[in-house]
Design a protein around this motif. Structure first.
Motif, mmCIF file in Angstrom:
data_model
loop_
_atom_site.group_PDB
_atom_site.id
_atom_site.type_symbol
_atom_site.label_atom_id
_atom_site.label_comp_id
_atom_site.label_asym_id
_atom_site.label_seq_id
_atom_site.Cartn_x
_atom_site.Cartn_y
_atom_site.Cartn_z
ATOM 1 N N ARG A 497 0.812 -1.226 0.000
ATOM 2 C CA ARG A 497 0.000 0.000 0.000
ATOM 3 C C ARG A 497 0.844 1.275 0.000
ATOM 4 O O ARG A 497 0.287 2.362 0.172
ATOM 5 N N PHE A 498 2.152 1.177 -0.187
ATOM 6 C CA PHE A 498 3.009 2.344 0.029
ATOM 7 C C PHE A 498 2.629 3.506 -0.886
ATOM 8 O O PHE A 498 2.591 4.662 -0.454
ATOM 9 N N LEU A 499 2.352 3.214 -2.138
ATOM 10 C CA LEU A 499 2.010 4.287 -3.070
ATOM 11 C C LEU A 499 0.656 4.908 -2.755
ATOM 12 O O LEU A 499 0.366 6.030 -3.203
ATOM 13 N N GLN A 500 -0.188 4.196 -2.005
ATOM 14 C CA GLN A 500 -1.498 4.730 -1.637
ATOM 15 C C GLN A 500 -1.428 5.609 -0.387
ATOM 16 O O GLN A 500 -2.381 6.323 -0.085
ATOM 17 N N LEU A 501 -0.317 5.517 0.334
ATOM 18 C CA LEU A 501 -0.157 6.325 1.539
ATOM 19 C C LEU A 501 0.175 7.765 1.169
ATOM 20 O O LEU A 501 0.940 8.023 0.235
ATOM 21 N N LYS A 502 -0.369 8.703 1.919
ATOM 22 C CA LYS A 502 0.052 10.081 1.773
ATOM 23 C C LYS A 502 1.493 10.209 2.264
ATOM 24 O O LYS A 502 1.896 9.491 3.191
ATOM 25 N N PRO A 503 2.290 11.086 1.681
ATOM 26 C CA PRO A 503 3.700 11.181 2.089
ATOM 27 C C PRO A 503 3.884 11.404 3.588
ATOM 28 O O PRO A 503 4.761 10.788 4.207
ATOM 29 N N ASN A 504 3.061 12.265 4.173
ATOM 30 C CA ASN A 504 3.186 12.514 5.606
ATOM 31 C C ASN A 504 2.848 11.272 6.415
ATOM 32 O O ASN A 504 3.481 10.968 7.431
ATOM 33 N N GLU A 505 1.815 10.535 5.977
ATOM 34 C CA GLU A 505 1.436 9.301 6.665
ATOM 35 C C GLU A 505 2.519 8.235 6.514
ATOM 36 O O GLU A 505 2.788 7.480 7.456
ATOM 37 N N ALA A 506 3.125 8.169 5.338
ATOM 38 C CA ALA A 506 4.200 7.193 5.133
ATOM 39 C C ALA A 506 5.363 7.453 6.094
ATOM 40 O O ALA A 506 5.926 6.507 6.680
ATOM 41 N N LEU A 507 5.728 8.729 6.278
ATOM 42 C CA LEU A 507 6.801 9.047 7.221
ATOM 43 C C LEU A 507 6.396 8.716 8.657
ATOM 44 O O LEU A 507 7.232 8.273 9.448
ATOM 45 N N ASP A 508 5.131 8.935 9.013
ATOM 46 C CA ASP A 508 4.669 8.556 10.352
ATOM 47 C C ASP A 508 4.815 7.057 10.581
ATOM 48 O O ASP A 508 5.225 6.610 11.667
ATOM 49 N N VAL A 509 4.478 6.267 9.567
ATOM 50 C CA VAL A 509 4.607 4.811 9.690
ATOM 51 C C VAL A 509 6.076 4.421 9.848
ATOM 52 O O VAL A 509 6.434 3.586 10.703
ATOM 53 N N VAL A 527 11.421 6.279 -0.236
ATOM 54 C CA VAL A 527 11.254 7.591 0.391
ATOM 55 C C VAL A 527 12.030 8.664 -0.358
ATOM 56 O O VAL A 527 11.541 9.797 -0.532
ATOM 57 N N PHE A 528 13.208 8.336 -0.819
ATOM 58 C CA PHE A 528 14.062 9.352 -1.440
ATOM 59 C C PHE A 528 13.959 9.357 -2.964
ATOM 60 O O PHE A 528 14.818 9.925 -3.644
ATOM 61 N N ARG A 529 12.910 8.751 -3.488
ATOM 62 C CA ARG A 529 12.658 8.884 -4.912
ATOM 63 C C ARG A 529 12.093 10.266 -5.210
ATOM 64 O O ARG A 529 11.439 10.887 -4.379
ATOM 65 N N ALA A 530 12.322 10.711 -6.430
ATOM 66 C CA ALA A 530 11.906 12.068 -6.802
ATOM 67 C C ALA A 530 10.391 12.231 -6.715
ATOM 68 O O ALA A 530 9.889 13.277 -6.276
ATOM 69 N N GLY A 531 9.655 11.200 -7.117
ATOM 70 C CA GLY A 531 8.197 11.309 -7.087
ATOM 71 C C GLY A 531 7.663 11.475 -5.679
ATOM 72 O O GLY A 531 6.770 12.307 -5.435
ATOM 73 N N PHE A 532 8.213 10.711 -4.734
ATOM 74 C CA PHE A 532 7.761 10.822 -3.347
ATOM 75 C C PHE A 532 8.110 12.188 -2.768
ATOM 76 O O PHE A 532 7.288 12.812 -2.086
ATOM 77 N N LEU A 533 9.313 12.677 -3.036
ATOM 78 C CA LEU A 533 9.724 13.976 -2.504
ATOM 79 C C LEU A 533 8.903 15.112 -3.110
ATOM 80 O O LEU A 533 8.586 16.087 -2.418
ATOM 81 N N ASP A 534 8.563 14.975 -4.392
ATOM 82 C CA ASP A 534 7.717 16.007 -5.009
ATOM 83 C C ASP A 534 6.358 16.062 -4.325
ATOM 84 O O ASP A 534 5.824 17.151 -4.060
ATOM 85 N N ARG A 535 5.784 14.915 -4.054
ATOM 86 C CA ARG A 535 4.491 14.879 -3.356
ATOM 87 C C ARG A 535 4.626 15.428 -1.937
ATOM 88 O O ARG A 535 3.728 16.104 -1.426
ATOM 89 N N LEU A 536 5.739 15.130 -1.296
ATOM 90 C CA LEU A 536 5.932 15.562 0.089
ATOM 91 C C LEU A 536 6.079 17.076 0.191
ATOM 92 O O LEU A 536 5.506 17.706 1.095
ATOM 93 N N PHE A 537 6.830 17.678 -0.740
ATOM 94 C CA PHE A 537 7.124 19.107 -0.652
ATOM 95 C C PHE A 537 6.125 19.966 -1.405
ATOM 96 O O PHE A 537 6.238 21.195 -1.383
ATOM 97 N N SER A 544 3.005 23.006 7.740
ATOM 98 C CA SER A 544 2.931 21.589 7.411
ATOM 99 C C SER A 544 4.161 21.146 6.634
ATOM 100 O O SER A 544 4.670 20.033 6.833
ATOM 101 N N LEU A 545 4.657 22.006 5.770
ATOM 102 C CA LEU A 545 5.862 21.678 5.008
ATOM 103 C C LEU A 545 7.066 21.535 5.925
ATOM 104 O O LEU A 545 7.872 20.603 5.774
ATOM 105 N N ASP A 546 7.216 22.432 6.898
ATOM 106 C CA ASP A 546 8.329 22.329 7.850
ATOM 107 C C ASP A 546 8.233 21.051 8.675
ATOM 108 O O ASP A 546 9.251 20.402 8.957
#
Length: 720
Positions: A497-509, A527-537, A544-546
């Protein structure tokens, strides 16, 4: 007399203890055709050991007393009531005596209703044919006043307001000259009705009047009539609640005084308040201002009386209403907890879900609450074990009766059905409650861990987050019998389910894994893929960004320290130092008080610094050290120092733990605090833990502080 009605209608223990407190004063004066019929005064009411100063509405002296034929003083309402055989406003035995040549003709109430309603349909049809307010006013002016009954009057009022509010009405901003006169006659006809529901309907219509000023004679007349009827005990509980709701919509201080005076009706009807009335009454509680405490006490007494008749949803609605209105209610919470203790074995899942969410919002902590959740978890575990015992026989049955394909489909369907939407939502709500209240209950957490171990792969992404993350916050690792299955099932579910998780929720997990001393290496690359970081930032909210950036730094630092297989650090170290001003004021105050004692304890060869951020860790509040004791001639804390054995255990990180750093009623630290200590020890530091509450109690006694610090110094934890 309205005040006399108050005394006569209230129970004896109220009426006998009322005292007129302040002189009668008129409500706010504005330009009106006639003065208000009601005035505002204040009385003292004793309710048990409490004395309340409450507002009350009183009639003017000119309108209050009349002389009857016998010279006796009587109120105008009493005189009007003499037309009825029963004396009540709603009495069915109304009559009119008509003198004729052949004798007296008696016309009863049913005949009056027939005459009044004979042309109702015709009049209503005429009103519906009008398309402008001016047309309605013209029609009403041509009708004899006596021909307009309350039904037609309400329909006329509704039609006028609808047309005035219609965007198609060109004369919306310029009302006709006869508007006030016609509306005044309509309102007078409505006031004369015996049906209080019709009166409230008309009052509700005036809340949509955009032409009249906020305070106007039309609202005054209807509000006065409603207050009079409530004081005369002529409205039931539901009508009182509706009256409060409507007057609150006016949003005016003058009508707020009327609302505050309606406690009279609730006090008189206290014995008639049923279990179904409690939720609407509690919802109307926020509308009362000056009389709120008294009304709340009345409702608590009725809640106590009907407690066993209420459902979990009703209890949750009551508590949610009080929480949303920011009304402190210890007595209501006590009664709700008593209900929970009595209904622990009978509450259904939906009611329990509503209650758990409410307890989370209100931060309600009570043994009865925990017992109810324990009972539900244990009951669900028992049902699951019973199903597991039956599964082999069912499996064999399907294997023998069906093909392998059909058997596989049945097993898949059973697994999906066992994980209905309601169950994971309830489990997640219970875990959220435990996390927010810091309750580390082994029975509840073990049951939820068992559920997650069996159903993790079939749970949606949001349910995985809500159930698992609190385990890390509470530092609760699953029991040994299910530990292996728990981690295997959870890691597979997160990977799926990793791709279905919101980036913030994935980091919480992932941080929850780290708090529980697990190293999610398989997810680091994602976590350090470009797609995940783009969604996160990709966030517009800077706060929320900080927070997201801080979580990412914590994950990178933790994996670098604890996991040899991790190819980090992936994030460059920040050059800017941490900000000491972000620290909790309580921590800064207590550290300043104990700093001289720490200096004395450390000796002249050591330096004691306050609020230090180490150079090898991110400069975030999580890694702030409250006080740092290090050698005077050694490297500075802000520099990257050696981790070799000869340099270990030379410095001490002093951590002051606030009450929220511990699990409730326990000495067990929360997961983030355990991780923080473990990381400092990984760096070769000794860790000295101090309890904030203990220091607060002894801070005024220097000898006691010195003894306590010496004890904690001897109990410092060595570096790893």
């Amino acid at each position: 007399m309205l005040l006399r009605a108050v005394f006569s209608r209230l129970p004896l223990h109220f009426a006998s203890r009322m005292v007129l407190r302040s002189p009668i004063s008129a409500l706010s004066t504005i330009a009106r055709d006639r003065p208000r019929a009601l005035l505002c005064s204040t009385i003292l009411v004793q309710d048990g050991s409490l004395v309340h100063e409450l507002p009350v509405m009183v009639r003017r002296a000119n309108d209050l007393l009349l002389q009857d034929e016998k010279g006796q003083r009587t109120s105008s309402r009493s005189k009007m009531a003499k037309k009825s055989k029963s004396g009540g406003r709603r009495g069915p035995s109304r009559r009119i005596d008509i003198e004729t040549d052949e004798g007296t003709a008696i016309l009863f109430g049913s005949d009056l209703d027939f005459l009044n309603e004979a042309n109702v349909e015709q009049l209503v049809a005429g009103l519906e044919s009008c398309y402008t307010p001016k047309g309605v006013f013209s029609l009403l002016e041509t009708i004899i006043v006596e021909e307009i009954n309350s039904i037609v009057a309400v329909q006329a009022l509704r039609k006028i307001i609808e047309l005035e509010n219609s965007p198609r009405n060109g004369n919306r901003a310029s009302p006709t000259s006869n508007r006030e006169l016609v509306l005044g006659q309509v309102v007078e006809m409505i006031v004369g009705t015996q049906d209080s529901d019709t009166l409230l309907e008309a009052l509700d219509l005036l809340t949509r009047d955009t032409i009249s000023p906020p305070v106007n004679p039309l609202r005054d007349r209807l509000c006065d009539e409603v207050a009079s009827r409530i004081a005369d005990n002529e409205m039931n509980v539901a009508q009182i609640v509706e009256a409060v709701r409507i007057m609150t919509k006016f949003r005016n201080l003058e009508y707020q005084e009327v609302v505050d005076s309606l406690w009279v009706g609730l006090a008189a009807k206290e014995s008639e308040v049923s279990a179904e009335d409690l939720v609407p009454l509690f919802r109307s509680l926020y509308s009362f201002k000056k009389s709120r405490r008294f009304v709340h006490a009345v409702l608590d007494r009725r809640l106590d009386r009907h407690l066993r008749l209420l459902s979990g949803r009703q209890i949750a609605d009551i508590l949610n209403t009080l929480a949303n209105a920011a009304i402190e209610s210890p007595e209501t919470l006590r009664l709700a907890n008593r209900w929970a203790a009595a209904k622990a074995n009978t509450v259904n899942e939906q009611d329990l879900l509503d209650l758990v969410r409410t307890w989370t919002v209100t931060r309600n902590v009570d043994p009865a609450v925990e017992k109810m959740m324990e009972t539900h978890v244990q009951a669900r575990q028992g049902k699951t074990r019973a199903k597991e015992v039956q599964l082999p026989s069912m499996h064999e049955y399907f294997r023998s009766a069906c093909s392998v394909l059909l058997g596989s489909w049945v097993r898949w369907f059973r697994r999906i059905m066992a994980c209905s939407l309601k169950v994971p939502t309830l489990i997640g709500a219970m875990m959220n409650y435990c996390e927010s209240t810091r309750i580390r209950n082994p029975v509840i957490l073990s049951g939820c861990a068992d559920y997650l171990a069996k159903n993790a792969r079939s749970l949606p992404a949001g349910a995985i987050v809500s159930i698992f993350v609190p385990f890390g916050s509470l530092y609760f690792r699953p029991p040994e019998p299910i530990s292996g299955r728990f981690w295997k099932s959870l890691e597979d579910a997160v990977a799926y389910r990793f791709l279905q998780l919101k980036p913030n929720e994935a980091l919480d997990v992932l941080l929850a894994f780290i708090h529980l001393e697990r190293h999610p290496v398989r997810f680091a690359e994602k976590v350090f893929r470009a797609g995940f970081l783009d969604r996160l930032f990709h966030r517009r909210n800077l706060r929320s960004l900080d927070a997201s950036k801080t979580k990412l730094r914590l994950f990178d630092a933790a994996m670098t320290l604890e996991c040899p297989q991790y190819a980090g650090p992936m994030i460059p170290r920040e050059e800017r130092p941490g900000n000491p001003d972000c620290r909790d004021a309580r921590l800064k105050r207590i550290v300043n008080r104990i700093h001289p004692h720490l200096v004395k304890l450390a000796g002249r060869h050591y330096v004691v610094s306050k609020t230090i951020f180490l150079g090898q860790l991110p400069s975030v509040e999580f890694y702030a050290i409250d006080a740092f004791i290090y050698p005077r001639f050694g490297p500075s804390p802000s520099q990257a120092f050696s981790l070799e054995k000869q340099h270990r255990n030379l410095s001490i990180a002093v951590l002051v733990h606030l009450p929220e750093h511990f699990c409730r009623n326990s000495s067990q630290l929360m997961g983030p605090q355990v991780t923080k200590k473990r990381h400092f020890r990984k760096l070769g530091l000794r860790v000295m833990s101090l309890d904030f509450q203990t220091l607060e109690k002894i801070i005024a006694e220097p000898l006691a502080v010195a003894r306590y610090l010496e004890e904690r110094f001897l109990a410092t934890e060595e570096g790893m």
